[in-house]
Design an enzyme around this catalytic site. Structure first.
Site, PDB file in Angstrom:
ATOM      1  N   SER A 194      -0.853 -14.306  26.950  1.00  0.00           N
ATOM      2  CA  SER A 194      -0.641 -15.893  26.949  1.00  0.00           C
ATOM      3  C   SER A 194      -0.329 -16.218  28.436  1.00  0.00           C
ATOM      4  O   SER A 194      -0.961 -16.249  29.395  1.00  0.00           O
ATOM      5  CB  SER A 194       0.332 -16.269  25.904  1.00  0.00           C
ATOM      6  OG  SER A 194       0.223 -17.781  25.647  1.00  0.00           O
ATOM      7  N   ASP A 211      -9.902 -17.715  19.641  1.00  0.00           N
ATOM      8  CA  ASP A 211      -8.156 -18.094  19.739  1.00  0.00           C
ATOM      9  C   ASP A 211      -7.920 -19.522  20.111  1.00  0.00           C
ATOM     10  O   ASP A 211      -8.799 -20.097  20.659  1.00  0.00           O
ATOM     11  CB  ASP A 211      -7.909 -17.099  21.102  1.00  0.00           C
ATOM     12  CG  ASP A 211      -6.397 -17.300  21.825  1.00  0.00           C
ATOM     13  OD1 ASP A 211      -5.910 -18.273  20.859  1.00  0.00           O
ATOM     14  OD2 ASP A 211      -6.128 -16.657  22.435  1.00  0.00           O
ATOM     15  N   HIS A 244      -3.900 -14.906  18.708  1.00  0.00           N
ATOM     16  CA  HIS A 244      -3.520 -14.943  19.876  1.00  0.00           C
ATOM     17  C   HIS A 244      -2.543 -13.967  20.221  1.00  0.00           C
ATOM     18  O   HIS A 244      -1.456 -13.872  19.794  1.00  0.00           O
ATOM     19  CB  HIS A 244      -2.793 -16.241  19.950  1.00  0.00           C
ATOM     20  CG  HIS A 244      -2.320 -16.583  21.551  1.00  0.00           C
ATOM     21  ND1 HIS A 244      -3.111 -16.894  22.494  1.00  0.00           N
ATOM     22  CD2 HIS A 244      -1.009 -16.777  21.537  1.00  0.00           C
ATOM     23  CE1 HIS A 244      -2.406 -17.168  23.558  1.00  0.00           C
ATOM     24  NE2 HIS A 244      -1.134 -16.974  23.251  1.00  0.00           N
TER      25      HIS A 244
END
Length: 525
Positions: free
Chosen positions: A211, A431, A460
């Site tokens: 991320s 995502d 994710h």
């Protein structure tokens, strides 16, 4: 709708031209070049799941341009290597910004094949301001206490109530942490990582980020390309939209994932009894939202808190059965108890979350420019809301303190890089938190990188989460640097795992590896 893995790559090269040069702070001499950190003193801090975990700390300059000045402390964790073949430190980061990485080290070491993990010192760290690092940011601990105003500013009064909240938060940060805020940003965190490298006695580091951790890793690689040995980026931030545009793009993607949840509920009408038409189920969800805006469940779950509760479903489909059960109980039985419990499990912000949000805001508001004229926010978010109502205004208020932030903004870092060894990138096509175009863009910006795509995947954070195909590529890379090479947009494609089945029992389910990972990654980053 299926997305082809190559669709967005051709556009990435065009977008790369819109990036600015390195900010002045990024171009300044590194504190790690003149500052010498003490070698960490490791102490046992093992847990039942990770008995060999060790903990330590390292001091870094608050201002890397003044390494002789004030110092702050970063908390570290380590699972030490045990094999004769040693490949150096593997720094891991869960994202955020504001995520604690201490527990992630144990998870990564335990989830990789033993033969591979044994060759690395897996290093977790709390970035500056986060968790066990000191000082830790905590601007307004009760900022997310329920019940908050309705996020959709359908009246002037509702808009003003939300504006008052975010202005209060920005003011509180400025008053409480005036000395820290100018130094809480991505480039400062990157320089901290290089101090960690130096303190560990390593010429180069290996890095594995999820991320926001992908942006952190890409910026480290830009500033210190010669100090990168291996680079793994999973669920990739689009660096061409940092951060205002990136959040608007999230809104559209989260709306799609919310509709995917509605379609999944329709497929399991035998369990949830909400019908077989996804659009009608979605209408029921918005009717529930409207009812909770008028009468919050348990004096805890209003419209804003309902959105917070369902947001995690956009990150990880393993939460869908719990969300569907709470939704069905409210609609079919008028029972709000499951909804309140689900909010407490998934949506409520605890002390760690308050700290994480403070760092999140400090980093994003400092990293890049945001509109300072609220009329621009109003215009842009209403336009997106018309197509994507699920999270648009919730996300807008989550970031709106940046319109009133007490520090000036830096310029985003141009991560384009032709000086790295091959990097390995992972991206799911659906995502929501980091939409696919981010992975496509970074694949173009990092010369020689390889992109592994999870086709039709919507989660994710996709490696070490149960998909053997993805993990085989990760394992090969960490073993000897092997990367797949293909033609077109993706170098390798793995099929996504099936969506979950409804729970067969209301008893607590055993934690899967995916659930454990997503608990560590958290949300919003």
């Amino acid at each position: 709708m299926r997305k082809r893995a190559a669709v967005l790559c051709s556009a990435a090269a065009v977008m790369a031209g819109s990036l600015t040069a390195l900010p002045a702070e990024a171009a300044a001499p590194s504190g790690a070049d003149t500052f010498r950190a003490a070698k960490p003193v490791w102490k046992e801090c093992g847990t039942k799941d990770h008995p060999t975990l060790q903990c330590a700390s390292v001091e870094v300059p608050l201002d890397h341009a003044r390494p002789e000045g004030r110092k702050i402390t970063l908390a570290l964790s380590r699972v030490p290597h045990t094999a004769k073949k040693y490949q150096g430190p593997l720094l891991v980061n869960p994202g955020g910004p504001g995520g604690s990485g201490l527990a992630l080290a144990g998870f990564v070491a335990a989830s990789l094949p033993k033969k591979v993990a044994a060759q690395y010192d897996v290093i977790g760290f709390d970035p500056r301001g986060v968790g066990e690092s000191r000082p830790a940011l905590n601007c307004e601990p009760d900022f997310f206490d329920p019940v908050r105003p309705n996020t959709v500013p359908s009246t002037r009064a509702v808009e003003q109530a939300n504006l008052a909240r975010v202005k209060s938060f920005a003011d509180a940060c400025g008053k409480k942490h005036a000395d820290l805020l100018p130094h809480v940003n991505t480039t400062s965190a990157v320089r901290d990582m290089d101090v960690i490298r130096q303190a560990l006695g390593a010429e180069r580091i290996n890095y594995f980020g999820y991320s926001y951790g992908t942006y952190l890793g890409a910026v480290y690689a830009k500033l210190f390309p010669e100090r990168v040995r291996r680079l793994v980026l999973d669920s990739i931030v689009d660096p061409t939209g940092v951060w205002y545009e990136t959040n608007l793009n999230q809104d559209r993607a989260f709306n799609d994932r919310h509709r995917a949840l509605m379609a999944w509920i329709a497929e399991h009408d035998g369990t949830y009894r909400l019908g077989t038409d996804p659009e009608k189920i979605e209408a029921e969800w918005y009717a529930m939202r409207a009812a909770l805006a008028k009468k919050p469940a348990g004096d805890k779950v209003g419209a804003a808190e309902l959105e917070d509760t369902f947001l995690p479903g956009g990150y990880y489909n393993g939460y869908w059965p719990y969300l569907a059960e709470a939704f069905a109980a409210y609609v079919n039985k008028g029972d709000s108890g499951p909804l309140v419990r689900t909010y407490e499990n998934f949506g409520a912000i605890d002390a760690a979350g308050a700290n994480g949000y403070s760092v999140y805001t400090a980093v994003e508001c400092r990293d890049a420019s945001w509109p300072r004229d609220w009329r621009q926010w109003r215009k842009d978010n209403w336009e997106v809301y018309e197509q994507a109502p699920f999270m648009t205004w919730n996300n807008a208020w989550y970031n709106a303190a940046c319109a009133f932030w007490p520090t000036e903004s830096l310029r985003p870092v141009n991560i384009v890089n032709g000086k790295l060894p091959p990097a390995l990138l992972f991206q799911a096509t659906d995502d929501a938190a980091t939409p696919y175009q981010g992975g496509a863009a970074v694949h173009q910006l990092l010369a020689g990188s390889s992109l592994v795509v999870e086709q039709d995947g919507g989660n994710h954070g996709i490696t070490l989460s149960g998909n053997a195909c993805l993990d085989e590529h990760l394992t090969a890379y960490l073993t000897d640097g092997t990367v797949p090479r293909g033609r077109g947009g993706a170098d390798a494609v793995c099929e996504a795992l099936p969506d979950p089945s409804p729970r067969t029992s209301k008893a607590a389910s055993p934690m899967s590896r995916g659930s454990t990972l997503h608990g560590l990654l958290g949300f919003r980053g």
